[in-house]
Design a protein around this motif. Structure first.
Motif, short mmCIF file in Angstrom:
data_model
loop_
_atom_site.label_atom_id
_atom_site.label_comp_id
_atom_site.label_asym_id
_atom_site.label_seq_id
_atom_site.Cartn_x
_atom_site.Cartn_y
_atom_site.Cartn_z
N GLY A 1 77.20 38.57 -1.44
CA GLY A 1 77.08 39.02 -2.82
C GLY A 1 76.93 37.90 -3.83
N ARG A 2 76.87 36.66 -3.35
CA ARG A 2 76.76 35.54 -4.29
C ARG A 2 75.32 35.09 -4.49
NH1 ARG A 2 81.17 31.64 -1.63
NH2 ARG A 2 79.35 31.43 -0.28
N THR A 3 74.43 35.49 -3.60
CA THR A 3 73.03 35.04 -3.70
C THR A 3 72.18 36.14 -4.33
OG1 THR A 3 73.31 33.64 -1.77
CG2 THR A 3 71.06 34.10 -2.45
N LEU A 4 71.48 35.78 -5.41
CA LEU A 4 70.67 36.76 -6.13
C LEU A 4 69.19 36.51 -5.89
CD1 LEU A 4 72.50 36.74 -9.57
CD2 LEU A 4 72.99 38.11 -7.52
N TYR A 5 68.46 37.61 -5.76
CA TYR A 5 67.00 37.56 -5.76
C TYR A 5 66.55 37.70 -7.20
CZ TYR A 5 62.28 39.48 -5.55
OH TYR A 5 60.95 39.71 -5.75
N VAL A 6 65.66 36.82 -7.63
CA VAL A 6 65.14 36.87 -9.00
C VAL A 6 63.63 36.97 -8.91
CG1 VAL A 6 65.07 35.73 -11.24
CG2 VAL A 6 67.02 35.35 -9.72
N GLY A 7 63.09 38.11 -9.33
CA GLY A 7 61.64 38.34 -9.25
C GLY A 7 61.02 38.39 -10.63
N GLY A 8 59.69 38.30 -10.66
CA GLY A 8 58.95 38.38 -11.93
C GLY A 8 58.90 37.06 -12.67
N LEU A 9 58.93 35.94 -11.92
CA LEU A 9 58.95 34.63 -12.58
C LEU A 9 57.55 34.25 -13.08
CD1 LEU A 9 61.12 32.58 -10.06
CD2 LEU A 9 61.87 33.89 -12.06
N PHE B 1 59.01 34.48 -7.28
CA PHE B 1 60.39 34.91 -7.13
C PHE B 1 61.23 33.72 -6.67
CE2 PHE B 1 58.44 35.62 -3.02
CZ PHE B 1 59.38 35.12 -2.12
N GLY B 2 62.53 33.88 -6.79
CA GLY B 2 63.42 32.80 -6.37
C GLY B 2 64.78 33.36 -5.99
N PHE B 3 65.65 32.45 -5.57
CA PHE B 3 67.01 32.83 -5.19
C PHE B 3 67.99 31.92 -5.93
CE2 PHE B 3 64.24 34.02 -1.74
CZ PHE B 3 64.65 35.32 -1.46
N VAL B 4 69.03 32.52 -6.47
CA VAL B 4 70.07 31.77 -7.16
C VAL B 4 71.39 32.09 -6.46
CG1 VAL B 4 71.31 31.43 -9.33
CG2 VAL B 4 68.84 31.87 -9.35
N ALA C 1 65.92 41.21 -18.21
CA ALA C 1 65.84 40.25 -19.31
C ALA C 1 64.45 39.61 -19.28
CB ALA C 1 66.92 39.19 -19.16
N GLU C 2 64.08 38.95 -20.37
CA GLU C 2 62.78 38.28 -20.42
C GLU C 2 62.93 36.79 -20.29
OE1 GLU C 2 59.89 39.01 -23.40
OE2 GLU C 2 59.94 41.18 -23.16
N LEU C 3 62.01 36.18 -19.53
CA LEU C 3 61.96 34.73 -19.40
C LEU C 3 60.49 34.35 -19.48
CD1 LEU C 3 63.76 32.23 -18.86
CD2 LEU C 3 63.33 32.56 -16.43
N PHE C 4 60.13 33.53 -20.47
CA PHE C 4 58.72 33.19 -20.71
C PHE C 4 57.86 34.45 -20.83
CE2 PHE C 4 60.06 29.21 -18.47
CZ PHE C 4 59.84 28.35 -19.53
N VAL D 1 59.33 40.07 -17.63
CA VAL D 1 60.58 40.79 -17.38
C VAL D 1 61.08 40.45 -15.97
CG1 VAL D 1 61.68 43.05 -17.16
CG2 VAL D 1 59.97 42.65 -18.95
N LEU D 2 62.32 39.99 -15.90
CA LEU D 2 62.91 39.61 -14.61
C LEU D 2 63.46 40.82 -13.87
CD1 LEU D 2 65.02 36.48 -15.67
CD2 LEU D 2 62.74 36.51 -14.65
N ARG D 3 63.35 40.77 -12.56
CA ARG D 3 64.09 41.71 -11.71
C ARG D 3 65.15 40.88 -11.00
NH1 ARG D 3 59.35 42.49 -10.02
NH2 ARG D 3 59.74 41.85 -7.86
N VAL D 4 66.41 41.24 -11.20
CA VAL D 4 67.50 40.48 -10.59
C VAL D 4 68.39 41.43 -9.81
CG1 VAL D 4 69.45 38.92 -11.01
CG2 VAL D 4 67.45 38.86 -12.52
N ASN D 5 68.57 41.15 -8.53
CA ASN D 5 69.53 41.93 -7.75
C ASN D 5 70.12 41.06 -6.65
OD1 ASN D 5 67.49 42.05 -5.61
ND2 ASN D 5 66.51 43.61 -6.88
N VAL D 6 71.16 41.58 -6.01
CA VAL D 6 71.79 40.82 -4.93
C VAL D 6 70.80 40.73 -3.77
CG1 VAL D 6 73.67 40.79 -3.25
CG2 VAL D 6 74.12 41.45 -5.62
#
Length: 141
Positions: A23-31, A67-70, A88-91, A94-99
């Protein structure tokens, strides 16, 4: 069995541990194209210590795959980041963020990650290492 203590700990806490990610690693899409690991770290570090940031690259295209992982040090911080950063928006994108599903701590074998180290500290360490190597090369000429 080869379960590792992380999965056992998750089971003890009454949650079915998702093997490979607690549950600590997030997928971040829409970069957007200009997003870098530094950008992602800066966007997510307000929620807590960031342990790792990865943005898979498409070397043929010369850019990342969008996409990336945090990875956070704490699960609660990761959850707060999902709540705040999903949609949220970045540049202007719209970001997609989920576990992240299952891509969690499997790669820790590659990086011998010092548990207390944040991503920023590790980047600094890598830069210093490179500088030392360059200096040695220069001295050897």
């Amino acid at each position: 069995g080869g379960w590792g203590w992380g999965a056992a700990r998750g089971a003890m806490e009454g949650g079915a541990a998702n093997v490979g990610n607690d549950g600590r690693t997030l997928y971040v899409g829409g970069l957007a194209d200009q997003v870098t690991a530094e950008t992602l770290n800066a966007a997510f570090v307000p929620f807590g210590d960031v342990r790792d940031v990865q943005i898979p690259m498409d070397y043929k295209e010369g850019k990342h795959k969008g996409f990336g992982f945090v990875e956070f040090a704490e699960e609660d911080d990761a959850a707060a980041a999902v709540d705040n950063m999903d949609n949220a928006e970045l540049f202007g994108r719209v970001l997609r963020v989920n576990v992240s599903q299952g891509r969690g701590s499997k790669r820790e074998a590659i990086w011998a990650v010092d548990e207390g180290e944040t991503w920023e500290e590790r980047q600094r360490g890598e830069r210093e290492l490179k500088e030392q190597i360059e200096q040695r090369k220069a001295a050897g000429q």
